[in-house]
Design a protein around this motif. Structure first.
Motif, short mmCIF file in Angstrom:
data_model
loop_
_atom_site.label_atom_id
_atom_site.label_comp_id
_atom_site.label_asym_id
_atom_site.label_seq_id
_atom_site.Cartn_x
_atom_site.Cartn_y
_atom_site.Cartn_z
N TRP A 1492 1.42 -1.59 0.14
CA TRP A 1492 1.89 -0.91 -1.08
C TRP A 1492 2.32 0.53 -0.82
CZ3 TRP A 1492 3.06 -4.29 -4.54
CH2 TRP A 1492 2.34 -5.50 -4.62
N PRO A 1493 1.52 1.29 -0.15
CA PRO A 1493 1.99 2.68 0.08
C PRO A 1493 3.33 2.67 0.83
CG PRO A 1493 -0.21 2.32 1.03
CD PRO A 1493 0.18 1.04 0.39
N ALA A 1496 6.01 1.95 -1.57
CA ALA A 1496 6.26 3.08 -2.46
C ALA A 1496 7.09 4.12 -1.73
CB ALA A 1496 4.94 3.68 -2.90
N PHE A 1547 -0.35 3.10 -6.36
CA PHE A 1547 1.01 2.63 -6.19
C PHE A 1547 1.76 2.76 -7.51
CE2 PHE A 1547 3.99 -1.02 -6.43
CZ PHE A 1547 4.91 -0.55 -5.50
#
Length: 1719
Positions: A1492-1493, A1496, A1547
């Protein structure tokens, strides 16, 4: 007497008698009455007799005394008339033979009286003659009285009477002897042995003789007495007598009645005891007399010779010798010695003349001469009479030249010097008169100024004397000049003719007898060598005796003859005389030859030879030869020395030719006279007719002919004949027309001479050949060290002789060809050219000749004939070799079909040509070879085929002429084709031969040694062919290598199936791998220097301009060929024991080639690699083509269509396949496998592939201009191999292998390309196309992933590794890979237009964008298939994808290619659409936490990129890009935000912040220069806004935090708008008339637009979602907007208008107060 016996005659006689008697009585009536009475009584008597008797004549004879009486009385009257009448009557009676003995006596007495009274002398003689000739009644005393009467009448005064009496005497003497002969005839039947009588001088002692014989004896005895001047015994009453007459009578008796003396001892006794001593005594004055000696010097005066007597004595001697030689041997010896003495120079001329005439008489009687020889010369202690006669003639002739003739005092030169001419009428120089040819010369001899005419004296062969016949002369006659010479000359000629014809005749009889008795197989000859043959016959003894006589005769006479003939030859000025002399010399030479008398034979031949050559020339030439040892010596002959006179130079002869002498240093010219030419013709004649007896003197003859031919300028032409042709150097030869017309004739005779050598026996032929050889050796010696025209006579004639003796060529072949081979090596080019011409002509003739038995059945002879041709190969002169090869060519053309065992020799000749021997030679030899290969392979023994292969191969290796080398390789192909077509027959024949040799070898106990031994012979033939081609494959010349390589592999491909299975082992190891080793070695050591041009003006392409590059091509060909064989012949090779070892070796070769620093080689190596990997397994039984049911072996029958150089036909095996295949099925069929069970082979291949890949793609440590970097095609091929290889190893392929593969793929793609190659490999930069290498890489991965896809579970763990690999490629789009430390330029900067030679190539990095994009597509595809896969989930593939995509997304406009980030976005969207649900699914497991990071950050980097759009971006483009951004936001709104509760809070927070950022027009600073209105992403902002609003103000907000974020975001946005507007108004006011900066205007416009957007968005949102505070802030903007109205910018105004319009919705009447924000 029939005429006198007839009645008529008798009647007539009686009548006549009566009339005679009447006439007598009438005459005597008066004077002589008694006579008258007697006559009358006679008449009565006659009548009475006639009446009484029937036999009247007999009665008359009885009474003849009475009948005759009257007539006798009549004569007594001495009256002439009466006497005549009576004599006539008496004669009549005599003629009727009616006279009795008594009557006859009475008549003779009466005649005597008349004689004494000198009456009627002629009538008397007549009467005596009639009386003695008609009958034989007169005997003894009566006879003697009658004879004396005649003698006495001879000596009367009357001439007529004398002569008549002389004639009568002669007749009477003859009659006496004729009676004796008749008497002998009558008694010959009852001859009793005569009693041996002791002869003595008593005349009465002849009692044994019959009456007539006694008379003859007495008469002859008295004649001797009378000549001797003694009293006669019988002829009583002789008064006088002359010696001359006596001698004549003696001569006539001896001449006419030799048998009397030979048959009756009494008479023989008389000859011996009386005649001979008499003759000798009478000769004495002649003997003692010396001309010119003074009388005073001797005490008693010497009686002078008396011509009449002397001449008659010589006649008598001639008769004695001729008729009674056998009786008077000793006496004749004396006579002959005397004759010889009479020839002495100190005898009177007339005496010498008659002596010569006498000798001439002897010379025409060869048998007599033979007797002399036997009786004297052959006896010990005896005078050599025959020799003396000949020598005397010789000396006589010499003396005539040297001593002035003194016979004619008038012309005698008193001083006696030698130059007196003949008579004054012929001046001393008379011989010279006609040199010009204007005067007709008298035939004459001339020698040193003495001129002697030749007189015509006699017909040949008869001795007609002149002076011996001068019986009437008393004084010696004057002998004309030249007479004695002429007679002596004829003596010599007749002597020679007689002796030779006699001996040859006898020889002929002997030969004939011998032939009939022994029926000898070999042709009998008279040469002494062959005498043994005849000794077998029964004539042996007689023949030995004869031969001794012949030899003695020749030995006795040859010296004298030769001396005389040579002198005469030299002196002769007359053609006819010369001809005769030469003929005599020739016949003598031939006779000596036949008798084997070498010395004399050579002497005569030398004489002829000398005559042929110019005088001084002759001495030098002939003295050098051996046989000339005779010349110029004097032969001592029994005390007489006969000098051989050398030719005198001043003989006056017409010069007919002037030419050059044949000498090492020719000085000036020499002249040939017509006599020389005449001698030459004789010499030719001699050689032609008598060649068989010449023996060693051939050398002389030929040497002379050679010189003559040279002087005349005859040159050899084809076949060895000599034709007139000019000499090349020196003063040209001058020939008169006379000799010009003669030349063709001479040349013809010369040719015929050697043609006739075919009739010589073997020994003579050898003599001829030896002579020619030694002559040729001399010529060779002379020709050394200079390049003058040599004498080719001997060589030409050797050729001619060889050609005509073809039928027995064996006996002379070795000496002949041995010598010609020496000639061929001679440094003088003309000499050796002819040697070669002769040799080759002989060989060709020998082969075409119709031998018996034919050559095909006589191999030994054929090899003998061909051998010299082989020997010529040892000679280095190119002209000779050319001749040799031309000969071979002609032999092939004419005899090629029948060479048989000669083939190895002929092929050897072609093969013996060495490289350094010049182009034309090699070309000719090669022509021969081509002929052999095209026409004669089927006719030669199969054992020779290997030689043909070797020879053809050796031509390939010649480097003189490239075309020949290439053509010879073509020939090898043709040969292989022939082997293929005729395989079965060749194999049978070879096996047969092999068996025979094996047997021989075993018998000898040696090991059979041949190349490739254990293989069967036919296979060995193939192996030799392959080995030869293999050698040519490493030739220094590239074209040859190429052609040979193609041919080698084509032949192995096309015809390899004929080999035995086991032989393939040899092919692989000894031929193919051996070749590969050599090629590899040569290639790696080849020179890298640039080759400027290919010889001549051939330009060399830059790809072949160094040896290394040329070798590279060879390596390529060879490797490809071997690989192809491994591929097509796998079914044969696999069952061989060490196939895996072979496979390893092959792989090793492929590897070393692939890693060679040469693009061409390395690429080809990979192609070969590909080829051996695509091996098709053999056809299954079910679907294989029909094969004969003999053997059930699955083997493909069609041999692949293999194209060799210029060959494009498929080779379908035409022979019985079953039979060939039968070889492979010894017991069970070979192992056939669908998949190769032997995985080891494939893993070996994989290992090789890996080594090649890793070595070739490893970046070098240092870079300079020579650094080798693999080419794109190479890498492409390398990678393309993997899929095929993988098929075979996939079962064992694991992660390690995948790792290795990945490294190679990555490295391969990283390799840059050289800028000079880039235009060919790279598309133009704008086209987004993959290079083939990149395609191959992707294909390889594709194959893998497909295999994994259908593979077992355990393989699927490889997915992530594949993703990694692909993602690594995706990164290339923004960050091209580094290749070591190599600096690469971007392609656009590479200058590939002007590449300087030798400048280091620039390396260009590829445009990796299309590849990376393609890889990305593959990733997406693959991810779509495998997203849920365990390994994919576990290995965080999605995170890796996102991480990878972040790079291009964050770069955005800074990407090398715009398409990249667009594709990245679309791919991201696709991946997320699949991956997010999976991630949500696994949310709890935490496997996606780290994703997720990353995601993002990716969104952040993309939506708010730091890269500036390019200046030239159009509005449409910008809007399109904006729509992409919008899509991303949409994804967020549909796929992420709705599921916020499954997604980490941080996120979501990041996303909100991002949207917030997007909804504000925040690109302030970055758009200072650009048109802001275009760049403002209104749509995007709206979308962000809407999304924000949608999620911020939705009633679904679950956490207060979200709402807070939204509100805060809005207030920030509104606050900011307010600030911008205020600032703008301020600035506007301050600026007055000046327009504000563009960016400020843009900004205000953007703010205004944002406000209108915001209001729109707020309106769309459900009211409950909007915070009251927010509305307040919006409305608070209104006054500020209004203030802006004053601005001058029209753009701002229009934006302001749009911003103000939405405020209308706020304008409604104020409502009741409501608490703000609470609803």
């Amino acid at each position: 007497m029939s005429g006198t016996n007839s009645p008529e005659a008798v009647k007539k006689l009686l009548d006549n008698m009566q009339s005679d008697l009447r006439a007598l009585s009438l005459e005597c009536k008066k004077k002589f009455p008694p006579v008258k009475e007697a006559a009358e009584s006679g008449i009565i008597k006659v009548k009475t007799i006639a009446a009484r008797n029937t036999e009247i004549l007999a009665a008359l004879k009885e009474n003849s005394s009475e009948v005759v009486q009257p007539f006798l009385m009549g004569c007594g009257t001495k009256e002439p008339k009466i006497t005549q009448l009576c004599l006539a009557a008496i004669q009549r009676l005599m003629s009727h033979e009616v006279v009795s003995e008594t009557a006859a006596g009475n008549i003779i007495n009466m005649l005597w009286q008349l004689m004494e009274n000198s009456l009627e002398e002629l009538k008397l003689l007549q009467t005596v003659l009639v009386l003695l000739t008609t009958n034989t009644v007169v005997h003894d005393e009566a006879l003697s009285k009658a004879i004396v009467l005649c003698f006495r009448l001879h000596f009367t005064k009357d001439n007529i009477t004398n002569n008549t009496a002389a004639a009568t005497v002669r007749q009477v003497v003859t009659v006496v002897f004729e009676r004796m002969v008749a008497e002998d005839e009558r008694h010959k039947d009852n001859i009793e042995q005569p009693v041996l009588v002791q002869g003595n001088s008593n005349r009465r002692s002849v009692s044994t003789l019959k009456p007539c014989a006694k008379d003859a004896y007495m008469l002859f005895q008295d004649l001797c007495q009378l000549v001797n001047a003694d009293a006669p015994y019988w002829l009583v009453g002789m008064t006088e007598m002359t010696r001359t007459f006596g001698l004549e009578l003696l001569e006539s008796v001896l001449n006419d009645f030799p048998q009397v003396f030979l048959h009756h001892q009494e008479f023989s006794f008389l000859l011996k005891e009386r005649v001979c001593p008499l003759v000798i005594k009478l000769f004495s004055p002649n003997i003692k007399f010396r001309q010119g000696s003074s009388t005073s010097s001797s005490p008693a005066p010497v009686e002078k010779p008396y011509f009449p007597i002397c001449m008659r004595l010589l006649r008598v001697v001639s008769v004695l010798i001729k008729q009674f030689y056998s009786l008077l041997v000793t006496e004749c010896e004396i006579f002959l010695s005397l004759l010889v003495k009479f020839l002495d120079a100190d005898k009177p001329q007339w005496l010498r003349a008659v002596a010569v005439e006498s000798i001439h008489r002897l010379c025409v009687q060869p048998q007599l001469l033979r007797s002399f020889c036997q009786s004297y010369d052959m006896k010990q202690h005896s005078t050599k009479v025959f020799r003396d006669i000949v020598n005397a003639l010789g000396s006589f002739i010499q003396s005539l030249f040297l001593v002035p003739p003194t016979g004619n005092p008038a012309t005698t030169n008193q001083a006696g010097n030698n130059n007196s001419g003949g008579p004054v009428s012929a001046p001393a120089n008379s011989g010279v008169v006609g040199i010009g040819g204007s005067v007709t010369l008298l035939p004459a001899f001339e020698y040193r100024g003495t001129w002697i005419p030749i007189l015509t004296i006699t017909v040949q062969g008869s001795a007609k004397a002149t002076y011996l016949e001068m019986l009437d002369k008393v004084e010696p006659p004057t002998i004309p000049e030249g007479y004695a010479m002429s007679v002596a000359f004829h003596c010599l000629l007749d002597l020679v003719r007689g002796i030779t014809s006699m001996i040859e005749g006898e020889l002929g009889e002997v030969t004939a007898e011998c032939y009939s008795t022994t029926e000898a197989a070999s042709s009998p000859t008279q040469s002494s060598e062959q005498q043994d043959l005849q000794s077998a016959s029964d004539q042996t003894d007689k023949e030995i005796v004869n031969r001794a006589v012949w030899e003695e005769m020749v030995n006795a006479c040859w010296c004298g003859l030769l001396a005389a003939l040579s002198l005469l030859l030299d002196a002769s000025t007359d053609e006819a005389a010369t001809e005769n002399i030469l003929k005599a010399e020739l016949t003598m030479a031939a006779l000596c030859g036949r008798l084997g008398l070498v010395t004399s034979r050579d002497a005569f031949i030398t004489a002829i030879c000398k005559g042929s050559l110019p005088p001084h020339y002759a001495l030098t030439v002939l003295n050098t030869t051996t046989a000339a040892s005779l010349s110029n010596k004097s032969y001592s002959i029994q005390g007489q020395s006969v000098m051989m006179i050398s030719p005198s130079s001043e003989s006056h002869q017409q010069v007919v030719a002037v030419g050059q002498p044949l000498a090492v240093q020719p000085q000036g010219t020499v002249m040939l006279t017509s006599k020389n030419i005449q001698c030459m013709r004789t010499l030719l004649n001699l050689a032609h007719c008598h060649g068989a007896v010449l023996g060693t003197s051939w050398q002389l003859v030929l040497a002379t002919l050679q010189h003559l031919v040279w002087i005349l300028g005859l040159k050899p032409s084809s076949g060895g004949a000599l034709k007139p042709g000019r000499a090349v150097e020196g003063p040209s030869t001058v020939l008169t027309t006379a000799v010009m017309t003669d030349l063709p004739v001479i040349s013809n005779i010369l040719s015929r001479l050697f043609e006739s050598s075919q009739y010589l026996d073997d020994v003579s032929l050898h003599h001829l050949i030896n002579a020619l050889c030694s002559l040729s050796l001399e010529a060779m010696d002379m020709a050394y060290g200079n390049n003058k025209e040599p004498s080719l006579f001997a060589v030409a004639k050797l050729l001619e002789t060889g050609l005509v003796n073809m039928h027995r060529i064996e006996i002379l072949w070795r000496p002949l060809t041995g010598h010609l081979l020496e000639v061929c090596q001679h440094p003088n080019s003309r000499m050796r050219e002819w040697g070669a011409e002769a040799l080759t002509s002989l060989i060709k003739a020998g082969l075409t000749f119709n031998h018996e038995p034919p050559l095909s059945q006589n191999q030994r002879l054929q090899l003998l004939l061909l051998n010299p041709l082989k020997e010529m190969s040892n000679i280095n002169h190119p002209d000779i070799r050319l001749k040799q090869l031309e000969c071979v060519l002609q032999i092939l053309q004419s005899q090629g079909d029948s060479l048989g065992p000669g083939w190895p020799l002929v092929l050897g000749v072609m093969g013996a040509i060495r490289n350094d021997q010049g182009e034309s030679l090699i070309r000719t030899a090669f022509q021969c070879l081509q002929l052999v290969v095209t026409d004669f392979l089927p006719t030669m023994p199969c054992t020779c085929l290997q030689i043909v292969v070797d020879v053809a191969g050796s031509f390939g290796l010649h480097n003189q002429e490239l075309n020949i080398s290439l053509t010879s390789i073509g020939l090898l192909w043709n040969i292989s084709d022939y082997f293929f077509q005729r395989g079965e027959t060749i194999e049978k024949e070879l096996n047969k031969e092999e068996a025979a040799q094996q047997k021989q070898a075993e018998e000898k106990g040696v090991v059979l040694n041949r190349p490739f031994h254990p293989a069967p012979p036919f296979d060995c033939l193939w192996l030799c062919l392959y080995a030869k081609l293999g050698e040519l494959c490493v030739d220094p010349r590239p074209a040859v290598r190429k052609s040979a390589g193609q041919t080698l592999f084509s032949t192995i491909g096309a015809h390899g199936t004929l080999l035995h299975h086991s032989t393939w082992h040899t092919v692989i190891w000894k031929v193919l791998f051996h070749l590969l080793d050599r090629v590899r070695e040569s290639s790696t050591t080849a020179d890298k220097e640039k080759i400027e041009s290919g010889g001549g003006n051939i330009l060399i392409h830059h790809s072949r301009d160094t040896a290394e590059k040329q070798w590279a091509e060879t390596w390529v060909l060879t490797l490809a060929g071997v690989a192809r064989i491994f591929n097509t012949r796998r079914y044969l090779l696999q069952p061989l024991g060490d196939f895996s070892r072979a496979w390893d070796v092959l792989l090793d070769h492929i590897q070393s080639a692939a890693l060679s620093k040469n693009n061409e080689v390395s690429l080809a190596a990979l192609k070969s690699f590909q080829e051996i990997l695509q091996i098709v397994s053999p056809v299954r039984d079910s679907d294989k083509p029909e094969t004969p049911p003999v053997v059930n072996v699955p083997v493909p029958v069609l041999i692949g269509s293999i194209s060799g150089p210029g060959l494009s036909r498929p080779f379908v095996r035409t022979d019985s396949i079953g039979e060939r295949l039968g070889r492979y099925s010894s017991s069970e069929p070979p192992i056939v496998t669908d998949e190769l069970e032997d995985l080891n082979l494939w893993w070996a291949a994989w290992n090789t592939w890996y080594r090649i890949g890793s070595e070739s793609t490893k970046p070098p440590i240092t870079f300079d201009k020579l650094t080798f970097i693999p080419s794109q095609p190479f890498l492409t091929a390398l990678i393309q191999i993997f899929p095929a290889l993988y098929q075979h190893i996939k079962t064992g392929f694991n992660m390690d292998d995948l790792q290795k593969l990945g490294v190679i793929l990555h490295s391969a793609v990283s390799v840059p390309i050289s800028s000079d190659a880039s235009p060919f490999i790279l598309p133009s930069y704008t086209e987004a196309v993959l290079t083939s290498l990149q395609e191959a890489v992707l294909t390889a991965l594709d194959v893998l992933q497909k295999a994994i896809c259908i593979g077992p579970e355990n393989m699927q763990i490889m997915y992530p590794a594949i993703f990694d690999q692909l993602l690594a490629f995706v990164e290339f789009s923004c960050k091209p890979p580094q290749y070591g430390q190599l600096e690469t330029k971007h392609i656009a900067n590479a200058k590939y237009n002007q590449i300087q030679l030798f400048a280091p190539a620039e390396w260009v990095a590829l445009n990796y964008v299309p590849f990376a994009e393609k890889s990305l597509e593959v990733v997406v595809d693959l991810y779509q298939k495998t997203a849920c896969h365990k390994a994919v989930v576990n290995e965080k593939v999605l995170q890796n994808i996102i991480k990878t995509l972040r790079v291009p997304l964050s770069l955005k406009y800074s990407c090398p290619s715009e398409s990249t980030w667009k594709l990245a976005v679309s791919s991201l969207l696709k991946v997320l659409s699949i991956g997010l649900p999976v991630a949500r699914q696994h949310a709890s497991s935490g496997k996606f936490d780290s994703m997720w990071p990353e995601l993002a950050n990716t969104f952040e980097d993309f939506l708010f990129t730091k890269s500036i759009p390019p200046d030239n971006l159009s509005i449409q483009e910008f809007q399109r890009n904006e729509s992409i951004d919008v899509e991303v936001v949409q994804l967020i709104s549909t796929e992420i935000l709705p599921y916020a509760n499954f997604i980490p809070k941080e996120f979501v927070g990041q996303i909100m912040t991002m949207l917030n950022k997007g909804s504000i027009h925040s690109q302030s600073s970055s758009f200072t220069e650009a048109e802001i209105d275009i760049r403002l992403r209104e749509e995007f902002s709206k979308m962000c806004f809407e999304t924000l609003l949608q999620f911020s103000f939705s009633n679904k907000v679950t956490t207060p935090q979200e709402g807070y974020i939204s509100r805060m975001a809005l207030s920030v946005l509104l606050k900011r708008s307010q600030d911008v507007l205020h600032r703008y108004i301020e600035d506007e006011r301050l600026s007055g008339k000046c327009p504000l900066p563009r960016q400020q205007v843009t900004e205000i416009i953007f703010v205004l637009k944002a406000v209108s957007t915001l209001i729109d968005s707020l309106k769309k949102t459900q009211p409950e979602n909007v915070d009251g505070n927010t509305w307040a802030q919006v409305i608070a903007l209104y006054p500020t907007l209004v203030e802006c109205i004053t601005c001058s910018s029209s753009e701002v105004c229009s934006a302001l208008k749009e911003a103000l319009v939405p405020f209308k919705d706020f304008m409604h009447p104020p409502a009741s107060k409501v608490q703000n924000g609470e609803s």
